[in-house]
Motif scaffolding. Sequence first.
Motif, PDB file in Angstrom:
ATOM      1  N   SER A 151     -52.065  36.712 -38.763  1.00 15.81           N
ATOM      2  CA  SER A 151     -53.140  37.089 -39.700  1.00 15.81           C
ATOM      3  C   SER A 151     -53.479  38.574 -39.625  1.00 15.81           C
ATOM      4  CB  SER A 151     -54.386  36.221 -39.505  1.00 15.81           C
ATOM      5  OG  SER A 151     -54.644  36.000 -38.170  1.00 15.81           O
ATOM      6  N   MET A 152     -53.041  39.248 -38.564  1.00 17.38           N
ATOM      7  CA  MET A 152     -53.249  40.699 -38.492  1.00 17.38           C
ATOM      8  C   MET A 152     -52.535  41.413 -39.649  1.00 17.38           C
ATOM      9  SD  MET A 152     -54.495  43.290 -36.921  1.00 17.38           S
ATOM     10  CE  MET A 152     -54.957  42.858 -35.274  1.00 17.38           C
ATOM     11  N   LYS A 153     -51.388  40.846 -40.057  1.00 14.69           N
ATOM     12  CA  LYS A 153     -50.612  41.471 -41.144  1.00 14.69           C
ATOM     13  C   LYS A 153     -51.422  41.514 -42.439  1.00 14.69           C
ATOM     14  CE  LYS A 153     -45.901  40.576 -39.643  1.00 14.69           C
ATOM     15  NZ  LYS A 153     -44.822  39.599 -39.647  1.00 14.69           N
ATOM     16  N   VAL A 154     -52.231  40.461 -42.640  1.00 21.11           N
ATOM     17  CA  VAL A 154     -53.041  40.393 -43.863  1.00 21.11           C
ATOM     18  C   VAL A 154     -54.007  41.573 -43.900  1.00 21.11           C
ATOM     19  CG1 VAL A 154     -54.761  39.008 -45.095  1.00 21.11           C
ATOM     20  CG2 VAL A 154     -52.844  37.894 -43.973  1.00 21.11           C
ATOM     21  N   LEU A 155     -54.597  41.843 -42.753  1.00 19.99           N
ATOM     22  CA  LEU A 155     -55.534  42.959 -42.663  1.00 19.99           C
ATOM     23  C   LEU A 155     -54.805  44.281 -42.897  1.00 19.99           C
ATOM     24  CD1 LEU A 155     -58.544  43.578 -41.870  1.00 19.99           C
ATOM     25  CD2 LEU A 155     -57.710  43.963 -39.571  1.00 19.99           C
ATOM     26  N   LEU A 156     -53.635  44.395 -42.311  1.00 20.08           N
ATOM     27  CA  LEU A 156     -52.891  45.656 -42.410  1.00 20.08           C
ATOM     28  C   LEU A 156     -52.286  45.882 -43.798  1.00 20.08           C
ATOM     29  CD1 LEU A 156     -51.220  45.568 -38.907  1.00 20.08           C
ATOM     30  CD2 LEU A 156     -53.079  47.039 -39.623  1.00 20.08           C
ATOM     31  N   MET A 157     -52.181  44.817 -44.592  1.00 18.12           N
ATOM     32  CA  MET A 157     -51.664  44.983 -45.953  1.00 18.12           C
ATOM     33  C   MET A 157     -52.786  45.353 -46.929  1.00 18.12           C
ATOM     34  SD  MET A 157     -48.489  44.603 -45.593  1.00 18.12           S
ATOM     35  CE  MET A 157     -47.935  44.671 -47.279  1.00 18.12           C
ATOM     36  N   SER A 158     -54.003  45.493 -46.407  1.00 15.15           N
ATOM     37  CA  SER A 158     -55.105  45.908 -47.271  1.00 15.15           C
ATOM     38  C   SER A 158     -54.904  47.363 -47.694  1.00 15.15           C
ATOM     39  CB  SER A 158     -56.427  45.762 -46.504  1.00 15.15           C
ATOM     40  OG  SER A 158     -57.435  46.497 -47.138  1.00 15.15           O
ATOM     41  N   PRO A 159     -55.285  47.694 -48.916  1.00 17.66           N
ATOM     42  CA  PRO A 159     -55.116  49.092 -49.341  1.00 17.66           C
ATOM     43  C   PRO A 159     -56.109  50.054 -48.695  1.00 17.66           C
ATOM     44  CG  PRO A 159     -56.073  47.760 -51.092  1.00 17.66           C
ATOM     45  CD  PRO A 159     -55.741  46.816 -49.988  1.00 17.66           C
ATOM     46  N   TYR A 160     -57.097  49.522 -48.016  1.00 18.02           N
ATOM     47  CA  TYR A 160     -58.090  50.427 -47.403  1.00 18.02           C
ATOM     48  C   TYR A 160     -57.534  51.064 -46.132  1.00 18.02           C
ATOM     49  CZ  TYR A 160     -61.111  48.447 -50.861  1.00 18.02           C
ATOM     50  OH  TYR A 160     -61.634  48.064 -52.065  1.00 18.02           O
ATOM     51  N   PRO A 161     -58.028  52.264 -45.811  1.00 17.78           N
ATOM     52  CA  PRO A 161     -57.460  52.974 -44.652  1.00 17.78           C
ATOM     53  C   PRO A 161     -57.733  52.260 -43.331  1.00 17.78           C
ATOM     54  CG  PRO A 161     -59.099  54.338 -45.812  1.00 17.78           C
ATOM     55  CD  PRO A 161     -59.041  53.042 -46.518  1.00 17.78           C
ATOM     56  N   SER A 162     -56.821  52.447 -42.387  1.00 17.24           N
ATOM     57  CA  SER A 162     -56.939  51.805 -41.071  1.00 17.24           C
ATOM     58  C   SER A 162     -58.271  52.151 -40.409  1.00 17.24           C
ATOM     59  CB  SER A 162     -55.814  52.254 -40.153  1.00 17.24           C
ATOM     60  OG  SER A 162     -54.587  52.037 -40.757  1.00 17.24           O
ATOM     61  N   SER A 163     -58.714  53.403 -40.573  1.00 12.13           N
ATOM     62  CA  SER A 163     -59.962  53.825 -39.924  1.00 12.13           C
ATOM     63  C   SER A 163     -61.138  52.992 -40.440  1.00 12.13           C
ATOM     64  CB  SER A 163     -60.218  55.308 -40.170  1.00 12.13           C
ATOM     65  OG  SER A 163     -60.103  55.589 -41.539  1.00 12.13           O
ATOM     66  N   PHE A 164     -61.133  52.701 -41.726  1.00 13.22           N
ATOM     67  CA  PHE A 164     -62.204  51.897 -42.311  1.00 13.22           C
ATOM     68  C   PHE A 164     -62.137  50.451 -41.808  1.00 13.22           C
ATOM     69  CE2 PHE A 164     -63.146  48.807 -45.714  1.00 13.22           C
ATOM     70  CZ  PHE A 164     -64.521  48.997 -45.813  1.00 13.22           C
ATOM     71  N   LEU A 165     -60.922  49.903 -41.766  1.00 12.83           N
ATOM     72  CA  LEU A 165     -60.747  48.514 -41.306  1.00 12.83           C
ATOM     73  C   LEU A 165     -61.168  48.390 -39.846  1.00 12.83           C
ATOM     74  CD1 LEU A 165     -57.250  47.836 -42.928  1.00 12.83           C
ATOM     75  CD2 LEU A 165     -59.468  47.094 -43.796  1.00 12.83           C
ATOM     76  N   LEU A 166     -60.801  49.412 -39.062  1.00 16.48           N
ATOM     77  CA  LEU A 166     -61.163  49.406 -37.641  1.00 16.48           C
ATOM     78  C   LEU A 166     -62.679  49.488 -37.490  1.00 16.48           C
ATOM     79  CD1 LEU A 166     -60.173  49.648 -34.634  1.00 16.48           C
ATOM     80  CD2 LEU A 166     -60.467  52.090 -34.919  1.00 16.48           C
ATOM     81  N   PHE A 167     -63.303  50.367 -38.276  1.00 13.96           N
ATOM     82  CA  PHE A 167     -64.757  50.507 -38.210  1.00 13.96           C
ATOM     83  C   PHE A 167     -65.427  49.166 -38.541  1.00 13.96           C
ATOM     84  CE2 PHE A 167     -68.821  51.260 -40.369  1.00 13.96           C
ATOM     85  CZ  PHE A 167     -69.517  51.910 -39.354  1.00 13.96           C
ATOM     86  N   ALA A 168     -64.928  48.504 -39.575  1.00 15.28           N
ATOM     87  CA  ALA A 168     -65.508  47.212 -39.976  1.00 15.28           C
ATOM     88  C   ALA A 168     -65.361  46.187 -38.863  1.00 15.28           C
ATOM     89  CB  ALA A 168     -64.841  46.721 -41.258  1.00 15.28           C
ATOM     90  N   LYS A 169     -64.215  46.184 -38.207  1.00 14.61           N
ATOM     91  CA  LYS A 169     -63.983  45.227 -37.113  1.00 14.61           C
ATOM     92  C   LYS A 169     -64.900  45.532 -35.921  1.00 14.61           C
ATOM     93  CE  LYS A 169     -60.240  42.859 -35.910  1.00 14.61           C
ATOM     94  NZ  LYS A 169     -60.341  41.583 -36.588  1.00 14.61           N
ATOM     95  N   LEU A 170     -65.035  46.823 -35.604  1.00 14.66           N
ATOM     96  CA  LEU A 170     -65.907  47.207 -34.490  1.00 14.66           C
ATOM     97  C   LEU A 170     -67.365  46.894 -34.804  1.00 14.66           C
ATOM     98  CD1 LEU A 170     -64.383  50.622 -33.336  1.00 14.66           C
ATOM     99  CD2 LEU A 170     -64.355  48.468 -32.120  1.00 14.66           C
ATOM    100  N   PHE A 171     -67.737  47.107 -36.055  1.00 19.54           N
ATOM    101  CA  PHE A 171     -69.107  46.823 -36.487  1.00 19.54           C
ATOM    102  C   PHE A 171     -69.388  45.321 -36.322  1.00 19.54           C
ATOM    103  CE2 PHE A 171     -72.564  46.034 -39.420  1.00 19.54           C
ATOM    104  CZ  PHE A 171     -73.373  47.145 -39.272  1.00 19.54           C
ATOM    105  N   ALA A 172     -68.429  44.505 -36.760  1.00 17.45           N
ATOM    106  CA  ALA A 172     -68.589  43.043 -36.660  1.00 17.45           C
ATOM    107  C   ALA A 172     -68.735  42.628 -35.203  1.00 17.45           C
ATOM    108  CB  ALA A 172     -67.388  42.350 -37.290  1.00 17.45           C
ATOM    109  N   SER A 173     -67.916  43.224 -34.351  1.00 19.12           N
ATOM    110  CA  SER A 173     -67.975  42.896 -32.924  1.00 19.12           C
ATOM    111  C   SER A 173     -69.321  43.310 -32.347  1.00 19.12           C
ATOM    112  CB  SER A 173     -66.823  43.618 -32.211  1.00 19.12           C
ATOM    113  OG  SER A 173     -67.010  43.594 -30.838  1.00 19.12           O
ATOM    114  N   ALA A 174     -69.824  44.478 -32.772  1.00 18.54           N
ATOM    115  CA  ALA A 174     -71.115  44.962 -32.272  1.00 18.54           C
ATOM    116  C   ALA A 174     -72.257  44.053 -32.746  1.00 18.54           C
ATOM    117  CB  ALA A 174     -71.348  46.396 -32.735  1.00 18.54           C
ATOM    118  N   VAL A 175     -72.167  43.575 -33.976  1.00 20.65           N
ATOM    119  CA  VAL A 175     -73.208  42.659 -34.489  1.00 20.65           C
ATOM    120  C   VAL A 175     -73.235  41.380 -33.656  1.00 20.65           C
ATOM    121  CG1 VAL A 175     -73.828  41.187 -36.461  1.00 20.65           C
ATOM    122  CG2 VAL A 175     -73.232  43.565 -36.842  1.00 20.65           C
TER     123      VAL A 175
END
Lengths: 258, 243
Positions: free
Chosen positions: A94-118
């Motif tokens: 399922s990581m591939k699904v995230l990586l196939m998103s057109p949004y930049p890796s930095s944004f995806l990483l930020f979203a993941k870190l934000f979710a973890s922090a919440v």
Amino acid sequence: MTGWFTAFVAINQRELIRFWHNRSRLLSALVRPLLWLLVFAVGFRSVLGVSIMPPYETYILYQEYIVPGLCAMIVLFNSMQNSLSMVYDREMGSMKVLLMSPYPSSFLLFAKLFASAVLSLLQVLIFIALCFLVDVDISLTGIVLATPAIFMTAFFLGALGIILANFIKQLENFAGIMNFVIFPMFFMSSALYPLWKIRESSEWLYWICYYNPFTYGVELIRFALYQQLNSSALLVILSTTLACSIAALMTFRGHKHA
Amino acid sequence: MPNIVVENLYHSYGAKPALQAIDLIIRPGFNVILGPNGAGKSTLFSLLTGILPAQKGQVRYDQQDIKTQRRSIMHRLGVVFQQPTLDLNLSVQQNLTYFGALHGITKVSVMRQCEPLLQSFGLAERLSDSTRSLNQGHRRRLEIIRALIHQPQFLLLDEATVGLDADTRQLVLNTLRDYVTVNDVTLLWTTHLMDEVQSNDALTLLHKGKIQAQGLTTDLLVQAQCNSVFDWYCSLTQTVEAM
């Protein structure tokens, strides 16, 4: 901009759904620090006297001393758990699904870190609510002020977790993370004992604890809970968060090629 | 025209080359890359999706290089990997909306877009079911629907029918062939199953990391004086083995 927001919300929502599906994770996240608070701290309170030291204005019970450390412990375990779920995502594809998103890796990483922090914050707030039951005295203002401190610490540890996830090739290797990262990081910090107390017993251990960035996460939360700012801890956490985030971004991009 | 152009693509794992001097133009329509296991199909697929960085050569989608314009390409690219990529902790609907959201598409638009495909793939009644409860065939159908959510111009499917029963394979193939015709998309289908190739498909044979032949299936069969894809495939791969 709506598309970015939609993606950001979806990444956070997914983490919350997964967390909700795995309710035993919440239970174990709370049982662990509660055991420390109700068993370990009660046993040690007569042995360990904590003298007056900032941010405390009077002598405190050991139980009260370890609460910020246990909050940081929850954040630490949750962040490492997230690194584990990242390895799971990689193994399950399922990581591939995230990586196939057109949004930049930095944004995806930020979203993941934000979710973890919440998620970390939610667990810490539940734990603090339970602390009131055992007469640990923390003001509501302190909790509000500690929220950004917990969030920042969660970001730092979340980024660290992502770096570690790159080194875990299989889910089975998580025990290694427990033994070589979580436990040393937690025990060799000011979470359980004040640094001056550690120095009395062992100079070398003191220096390890002193240079352990987790110590500064604990102190940042501790001071915030007592409505004070530990600026050196803030500086250390901000700079380590930045360094770990950059390294995490590089390893996150590397997940594509894993 | 939405073409995928591959130029002089090379990739190796250590000293062992997996792909050598691959030149390909993938045009709108149903394109098949046929090859046995270990031919380099999945490596080529990973390079086409940008999952692997190209060591040499170029991959361009409509003149856009995947190295430098990945974001723009991802908006127009739908992918079904050989390895399952669904999140088993989410429901069928959540998997669809999660993917849609990762492309900036709202839940309402996702469900509107998916409805006809959910109907034709027999998943319309299972939206709230856990993905974990789906069998392999249904999971694969769901992945295909998911790949179409953002109405991609380019569709890449890597061994998408492996492990499926004959009926499901036929359903998947027929649905995708219709989709390609109606929507004028460029679809690349990698497979090792010869019965999936049709006479009007653009066919490429990949063997031992090299392209052995490419063209329209009927033309290739005529040139090689073969009656079936199987004969053609055997004659070419045996020639390569003998070399």
